[in-house]
Motif scaffolding. Structure first.
Motif, short mmCIF file in Angstrom:
data_model
loop_
_atom_site.label_atom_id
_atom_site.label_comp_id
_atom_site.label_asym_id
_atom_site.label_seq_id
_atom_site.Cartn_x
_atom_site.Cartn_y
_atom_site.Cartn_z
N VAL A 1 0.84 -1.21 0.00
CA VAL A 1 0.00 0.00 0.00
C VAL A 1 0.87 1.26 0.00
CG1 VAL A 1 -1.69 1.34 1.32
CG2 VAL A 1 -1.94 -1.15 1.12
N VAL A 2 1.93 1.24 0.83
CA VAL A 2 2.83 2.40 0.89
C VAL A 2 3.49 2.64 -0.47
CG1 VAL A 2 4.99 3.26 1.89
CG2 VAL A 2 3.26 2.23 3.36
N GLU A 3 3.91 1.55 -1.13
CA GLU A 3 4.56 1.68 -2.43
C GLU A 3 3.61 2.26 -3.47
OE1 GLU A 3 6.48 -1.25 -5.83
OE2 GLU A 3 6.61 -1.84 -3.72
N SER A 4 2.38 1.77 -3.47
CA SER A 4 1.41 2.28 -4.45
C SER A 4 1.08 3.75 -4.19
CB SER A 4 0.13 1.44 -4.40
OG SER A 4 -0.48 1.53 -3.12
N VAL A 5 1.01 4.16 -2.92
CA VAL A 5 0.73 5.57 -2.59
C VAL A 5 1.90 6.46 -3.05
CG1 VAL A 5 0.44 7.21 -0.69
CG2 VAL A 5 -0.80 5.04 -0.67
N ILE A 6 3.13 5.99 -2.83
CA ILE A 6 4.30 6.78 -3.25
C ILE A 6 4.32 6.95 -4.76
CG2 ILE A 6 6.83 6.77 -3.39
CD1 ILE A 6 6.86 5.41 -0.65
N LEU A 7 4.06 5.88 -5.49
CA LEU A 7 4.05 5.97 -6.95
C LEU A 7 2.95 6.90 -7.44
CD1 LEU A 7 4.66 2.22 -7.89
CD2 LEU A 7 6.26 4.12 -8.12
N ARG A 8 1.79 6.86 -6.79
CA ARG A 8 0.70 7.74 -7.20
C ARG A 8 1.03 9.21 -6.92
NH1 ARG A 8 -2.87 5.16 -4.87
NH2 ARG A 8 -3.21 6.41 -2.99
N LYS A 9 1.70 9.48 -5.80
CA LYS A 9 2.10 10.84 -5.46
C LYS A 9 3.15 11.36 -6.43
CE LYS A 9 -0.34 11.53 -1.68
NZ LYS A 9 -1.34 12.63 -1.57
N LEU A 10 4.09 10.46 -6.82
CA LEU A 10 5.14 10.88 -7.76
C LEU A 10 4.55 11.23 -9.12
CD1 LEU A 10 8.01 8.37 -6.91
CD2 LEU A 10 7.89 10.80 -6.33
N GLU A 11 3.54 10.46 -9.52
CA GLU A 11 2.90 10.75 -10.81
C GLU A 11 2.18 12.09 -10.79
OE1 GLU A 11 0.35 7.50 -11.54
OE2 GLU A 11 1.96 6.06 -12.01
N GLY A 12 1.78 12.54 -9.63
CA GLY A 12 1.05 13.80 -9.53
C GLY A 12 1.93 15.03 -9.44
N PHE A 13 3.26 14.84 -9.35
CA PHE A 13 4.15 16.00 -9.30
C PHE A 13 4.12 16.75 -10.62
CE2 PHE A 13 7.24 14.40 -5.78
CZ PHE A 13 6.27 14.69 -4.83
N PRO A 14 4.07 18.10 -10.57
CA PRO A 14 4.10 18.88 -11.82
C PRO A 14 5.48 18.78 -12.49
CG PRO A 14 4.20 20.34 -9.90
CD PRO A 14 3.94 18.98 -9.38
N GLY A 15 5.49 18.58 -13.76
CA GLY A 15 6.74 18.49 -14.50
C GLY A 15 7.38 17.12 -14.45
N GLY A 16 6.67 16.14 -13.84
CA GLY A 16 7.20 14.79 -13.79
C GLY A 16 8.22 14.65 -12.68
N CYS A 17 8.74 13.41 -12.55
CA CYS A 17 9.69 13.11 -11.48
C CYS A 17 10.76 12.17 -12.02
CB CYS A 17 8.98 12.49 -10.27
SG CYS A 17 10.11 12.15 -8.90
N GLU A 18 11.98 12.34 -11.58
CA GLU A 18 13.09 11.52 -12.06
C GLU A 18 13.17 10.17 -11.35
OE1 GLU A 18 16.62 13.77 -11.64
OE2 GLU A 18 16.05 15.27 -13.15
N ILE A 19 12.39 9.99 -10.28
CA ILE A 19 12.41 8.72 -9.54
C ILE A 19 11.54 7.70 -10.29
CG2 ILE A 19 11.93 7.60 -7.35
CD1 ILE A 19 12.28 10.28 -6.00
N SER A 20 12.12 6.57 -10.63
CA SER A 20 11.40 5.53 -11.38
C SER A 20 10.72 4.55 -10.41
CB SER A 20 12.37 4.78 -12.30
OG SER A 20 13.35 4.10 -11.53
N ALA A 21 9.84 3.74 -10.98
CA ALA A 21 9.12 2.74 -10.18
C ALA A 21 10.08 1.70 -9.61
CB ALA A 21 8.05 2.07 -11.04
N SER A 22 11.13 1.35 -10.38
CA SER A 22 12.10 0.37 -9.88
C SER A 22 12.87 0.92 -8.69
CB SER A 22 13.06 -0.02 -11.01
OG SER A 22 13.77 1.13 -11.49
N GLN A 23 13.17 2.20 -8.72
CA GLN A 23 13.86 2.80 -7.58
C GLN A 23 12.97 2.81 -6.34
OE1 GLN A 23 14.86 6.56 -9.50
NE2 GLN A 23 17.04 6.00 -9.56
N VAL A 24 11.68 3.09 -6.57
CA VAL A 24 10.73 3.07 -5.45
C VAL A 24 10.64 1.65 -4.88
CG1 VAL A 24 8.31 3.37 -4.78
CG2 VAL A 24 9.39 5.00 -6.32
N ARG A 25 10.60 0.62 -5.76
CA ARG A 25 10.53 -0.77 -5.30
C ARG A 25 11.79 -1.14 -4.50
NH1 ARG A 25 7.95 -5.45 -6.56
NH2 ARG A 25 6.16 -4.03 -6.57
#
Length: 211
Positions: free
Chosen positions: A38-62
């Protein structure tokens, strides 16, 4: 996990305390894995909502999530070991001076090791006597069966002598010696007749073969 079997506690609760602790341990682990997902999915959803995108990838979050999970598991293991020790000693442990209701008879009718061995020896002796009596009974039954067979044969013999006596009376021989001689003579005659019949039968057979 504790290696003490705690058999007496299992008799009281209907399950081993270690089994209960193992189920709690597995439930905590399952819950921890679900929380991390759940924490991982929330972090990924928050990163997708950042304006201008984010350099952190899903693999890095995992990767970060797995490292955090390992860290949490290590601390959880330490805390759970302490919790298990406390629960097994203070909650699930039955004091040594406490006797379960079904074991009250042992307290009332307690036996020493020597007395128990004496009872065991007496039981073994009684079992041996019982086996000996069973074997003797079977031998008696077998002997009775043999006696019945002998009795039946004797009855047949007596009936045969009665029949011979009747035959002798019919032919006017009342003395047993005379009757026996008479029977021997008749048997000899029958043997001669049988021999004569066999010889004639052989001659007829040879004659038929020659024809």
């Amino acid at each position: 996990m504790s290696v003490n079997p705690m058999a007496y506690e299992a008799q009281f609760f209907g399950f081993t305390p270690q089994t209960c602790m193992l189920r709690v341990y597995l439930a905590f682990q399952d819950y921890l894995f679900e929380i991390m997902q759940v924490v991982e999915s929330v972090i990924l959803r928050k990163l997708e909502g950042f304006p201008g995108g984010c350099e952190i990838s899903a693999s890095q979050v995992r990767e970060c999530t797995e490292k955090f999970l390992i860290f949490v598991k290590e601390h959880f293991e330490k805390l759970f070991n302490k919790m298990e020790e406390v629960l097994l000693q203070l909650v699930f442990k039955i004091p040594e001076n406490v006797l379960l209701p079904e074991d009250k008879a042992h307290e009332q009718y307690s036996y020493s090791k020597e007395e128990f061995q004496a009872l065991q020896d007496e039981i073994n002796q009684l079992q041996q006597q019982y086996r000996a009596e069973v074997a003797a009974g079977e031998a008696l039954r077998a002997e009775l069966e043999e006696q019945k067979v002998v009795e039946a044969e004797l009855k047949k013999t007596l009936q045969l002598f009665d029949g011979l006596e009747s035959i002798c009376r019919v032919h006017g021989t009342g003395n047993f010696k005379e009757s026996f001689a008479f029977l021997t003579q008749n048997v000899k005659k029958l043997q001669d007749v049988l021999k004569d019949v066999e010889e004639k039968s052989k001659k007829l057979k040879v004659h038929d073969e020659l024809m």
